[in-house]
Design an enzyme around this catalytic site. Structure first.
Site, short mmCIF file in Angstrom:
data_model
loop_
_atom_site.label_atom_id
_atom_site.label_comp_id
_atom_site.label_asym_id
_atom_site.label_seq_id
_atom_site.Cartn_x
_atom_site.Cartn_y
_atom_site.Cartn_z
N HIS A 159 -16.64 6.33 11.76
CA HIS A 159 -16.91 6.36 13.21
C HIS A 159 -17.91 7.45 13.60
O HIS A 159 -18.29 7.53 14.76
CB HIS A 159 -15.61 6.62 13.98
CG HIS A 159 -14.62 5.50 13.90
ND1 HIS A 159 -14.63 4.44 14.77
CD2 HIS A 159 -13.60 5.27 13.06
CE1 HIS A 159 -13.65 3.62 14.47
NE2 HIS A 159 -13.01 4.10 13.43
N GLU B 274 -11.69 6.30 6.82
CA GLU B 274 -11.83 5.36 7.94
C GLU B 274 -12.39 6.07 9.17
O GLU B 274 -13.20 5.52 9.90
CB GLU B 274 -10.48 4.72 8.28
CG GLU B 274 -10.16 3.51 7.43
CD GLU B 274 -9.08 2.64 8.08
OE1 GLU B 274 -7.92 2.77 7.66
OE2 GLU B 274 -9.39 1.86 8.99
N GLY C 282 -7.47 7.94 2.70
CA GLY C 282 -7.83 6.65 3.29
C GLY C 282 -8.15 6.77 4.77
O GLY C 282 -9.17 6.29 5.26
N THR C 283 -7.28 7.47 5.49
CA THR C 283 -7.45 7.56 6.95
C THR C 283 -8.66 8.44 7.29
O THR C 283 -9.42 8.15 8.22
CB THR C 283 -6.13 7.99 7.63
OG1 THR C 283 -6.23 7.72 9.01
CG2 THR C 283 -5.79 9.44 7.45
N LYS D 173 -7.26 -0.36 12.85
CA LYS D 173 -7.92 0.40 13.92
C LYS D 173 -8.97 -0.39 14.69
O LYS D 173 -9.07 -0.27 15.89
CB LYS D 173 -8.63 1.63 13.33
CG LYS D 173 -7.82 2.47 12.37
CD LYS D 173 -6.77 3.27 13.10
CE LYS D 173 -6.07 4.27 12.19
NZ LYS D 173 -5.53 3.76 10.95
N GLY E 113 0.84 -1.20 0.00
CA GLY E 113 0.00 0.00 0.00
C GLY E 113 0.87 1.24 0.00
O GLY E 113 1.78 1.36 0.83
N THR E 114 0.59 2.14 -0.93
CA THR E 114 1.38 3.38 -0.98
C THR E 114 0.46 4.60 -0.91
O THR E 114 0.65 5.58 -1.62
CB THR E 114 2.25 3.44 -2.25
OG1 THR E 114 1.39 3.25 -3.38
CG2 THR E 114 3.34 2.39 -2.22
N GLY E 115 -0.55 4.50 -0.04
CA GLY E 115 -1.34 5.67 0.31
C GLY E 115 -0.53 6.48 1.31
O GLY E 115 0.69 6.30 1.44
N GLY E 116 -1.20 7.37 2.04
CA GLY E 116 -0.50 8.25 2.97
C GLY E 116 0.42 7.48 3.92
O GLY E 116 1.59 7.82 4.09
N ILE E 117 -0.11 6.39 4.53
CA ILE E 117 0.69 5.69 5.54
C ILE E 117 1.88 4.98 4.91
O ILE E 117 3.01 5.08 5.40
CB ILE E 117 -0.20 4.72 6.35
CG1 ILE E 117 -1.17 5.55 7.20
CG2 ILE E 117 0.64 3.80 7.24
CD1 ILE E 117 -2.18 4.76 7.99
C1 IKT Z 1 -3.93 6.29 13.86
O1 IKT Z 1 -3.60 6.32 12.66
O2 IKT Z 1 -3.26 5.78 14.73
C2 IKT Z 1 -5.25 6.89 14.21
C3 IKT Z 1 -5.41 8.33 13.84
C4 IKT Z 1 -5.11 9.19 15.00
C5 IKT Z 1 -3.65 9.42 15.14
C6 IKT Z 1 -3.35 10.12 16.41
C7 IKT Z 1 -2.06 10.88 16.34
C8 IKT Z 1 -1.97 11.83 17.48
C9 IKT Z 1 -1.01 12.94 17.33
O3 IKT Z 1 -0.28 13.04 16.34
O4 IKT Z 1 -0.97 13.77 18.26
C10 IKT Z 1 -6.87 8.59 13.45
C11 IKT Z 1 -7.88 8.04 14.36
N1 IKT Z 1 -7.13 8.10 12.14
#
Ligand code: IKT
Length: 359
Positions: free
Chosen positions: A228, A224, A220-221, A153, A10-14
């Site tokens: 919620h 996700e 993507g994130t 998550k 996967g080469t999205g943001g993460i």
């Molecule tokens: C995650 O990717 O771990 C969840 C994301 C929140 C990250 C928190 C980072 C906190 C910070 O940098 O202070 C989100 C729920 N997608």
């Protein structure tokens, strides 16, 4: 520790940020990366700068899987056809890199090379709950011996990995799950903060994220996270068009607030014997339009000491550290911990409260 050769699915943001951060860490060599249309493999080490530059703004993040119902979505975009047909803004992804090759079977291509890969980081949006567990199973079926790590998550996914633990152990896989920020090192911080107590009553994780690298790189994130919000779930979020997402963001003036998120910090802390899952609460604020955190990220652990005091230990992140730093740094730290354990013959499913990340 010897050099660790790792792959990113996967080469999205993460995925992209993990590759970038890995260049600032000792002992990590990226040898493979894939998205749904392509794969880049070089056992001497990928040219990460070239890969990042050529894929900038043309992300095709999730690798296409082989089974008919087995598709990782790119932030909800309908999966691009495996024949390389581009969709959603002509997202070429890895094939735009001089190191990329088009493929219909990116995950299988990485599995075929996995003898020479110490660790595989799954940087895939898990918009189908069992997608990541099923990918793990495929590596196990191919007798992969090494580390797999994800930044998933949802609480319910941990059980799906546990169901596959025997297979993973048999193959020699050390699977580190939920190893980003939350779940991830904030879960680990809660486990450390709990040590003052003999009984833990509550764990509150409250995060603040401003999108330093912008919305484009984090589609993507964000999707996700939208799943919620009240009135949304993983299915509705997956089906939303980019325009609908932007309209929702506009409606909230760019700031989305989340409460009682289904984040696996709860089951991972229960699994580690720290507290009951129902005593863990995760929420936060996402500002899509600013690179500043809208609130300070805090972990508060309330409990009772051996001598009857009730106290709250608090762990706080600095407002200047970005989500990119706080997700990808820990992911690579946990990857190192996974390799340490794998080399010691410790196989199975581990969470961030079970391991101390390397640096
Ligand atoms: C995650 O990717 O771990 C969840 C994301 C929140 C990250 C928190 C980072 C906190 C910070 O940098 O202070 C989100 C729920 N997608």
């Amino acid at each position: 520790m010897d050099d660790i050769r790792f792959a990113v699915l996967g080469t999205g943001g993460i995925g992209r940020r993990t590759l970038e951060v890995s260049q600032h860490k000792d002992g990590l060599t990226a040898v493979a990366a894939c998205d749904r249309n392509g794969v880049a493999i070089d056992h001497d080490g990928l040219d990460v700068d070239e890969l990042l530059e050529s894929t900038e703004g043309n992300i095709a993040s999730g690798p296409q899987d082989d089974g008919p119902d087995d598709v990782a979505t790119d932030g909800g975009a309908a999966a691009a056809k495996a024949d390389g047909v581009k969709q959603h803004g002509e997202q070429a992804g890895i094939v735009a890199s001089t190191q990329g090759e088009p493929t219909e079977t990116p995950i299988d291509d990485i599995i075929a090379e996995s003898d020479a890969i110490d660790a595989v980081l799954l940087a895939l949006p898990n918009l189908e709950h069992d997608f990541i567990p099923r990918v793990a199973e495929r590596f196990a079926e191919a007798d992969y011996e090494g580390v797999m790590i994800d930044v998933l998550k949802r609480s319910r996914v941990i059980g799906m990995l546990d169901d596959r633990e025997d297979k993973l152990k048999e193959s020699g896989i050390t699977f580190v799950c939920g190893a980003g920020a939350t779940p991830g090192f904030l879960t680990g911080a809660a486990a450390l903060a709990a040590q003052s107590f003999v009984e833990v009553e509550a764990v509150e994780i409250w995060w603040g994220v401003g999108l330093k690298s912008g919305y484009e790189d984090n589609r993507g994130t964000v999707r996700e996270d939208i799943a919620h919000l009240d009135g949304y779930d993983i299915e509705t979020a997956r089906e939303m068009s980019e325009d609908e997402i932007e309209a929702l963001i506009d409606e909230h003036d760019g700031v989305l607030e989340f409460h009682d998120m289904e984040h696996a910090d709860d089951v991972l802390l229960e699994r580690a014997g720290i507290c009951d899952a129902e005593d863990v609460h995760v929420g936060g604020v996402l500002d899509v339009r600013s690179d500043e955190k809208p609130t300070t990220t805090t972990v508060s652990v309330t409990g009772t000491t051996f001598d009857g005091e009730t106290g709250t230990n608090t762990f706080e992140l600095d407002d200047v550290t970005s989500m990119e730093a706080n997700v990808n740094g820990p992911a690579l730290g946990y990857l190192k911990a996974g390799v340490r354990n794998n080399r010691a013959g410790h196989y199975g499913v581990f969470g961030p409260a079970d391991l101390m990340p390397g640096f």
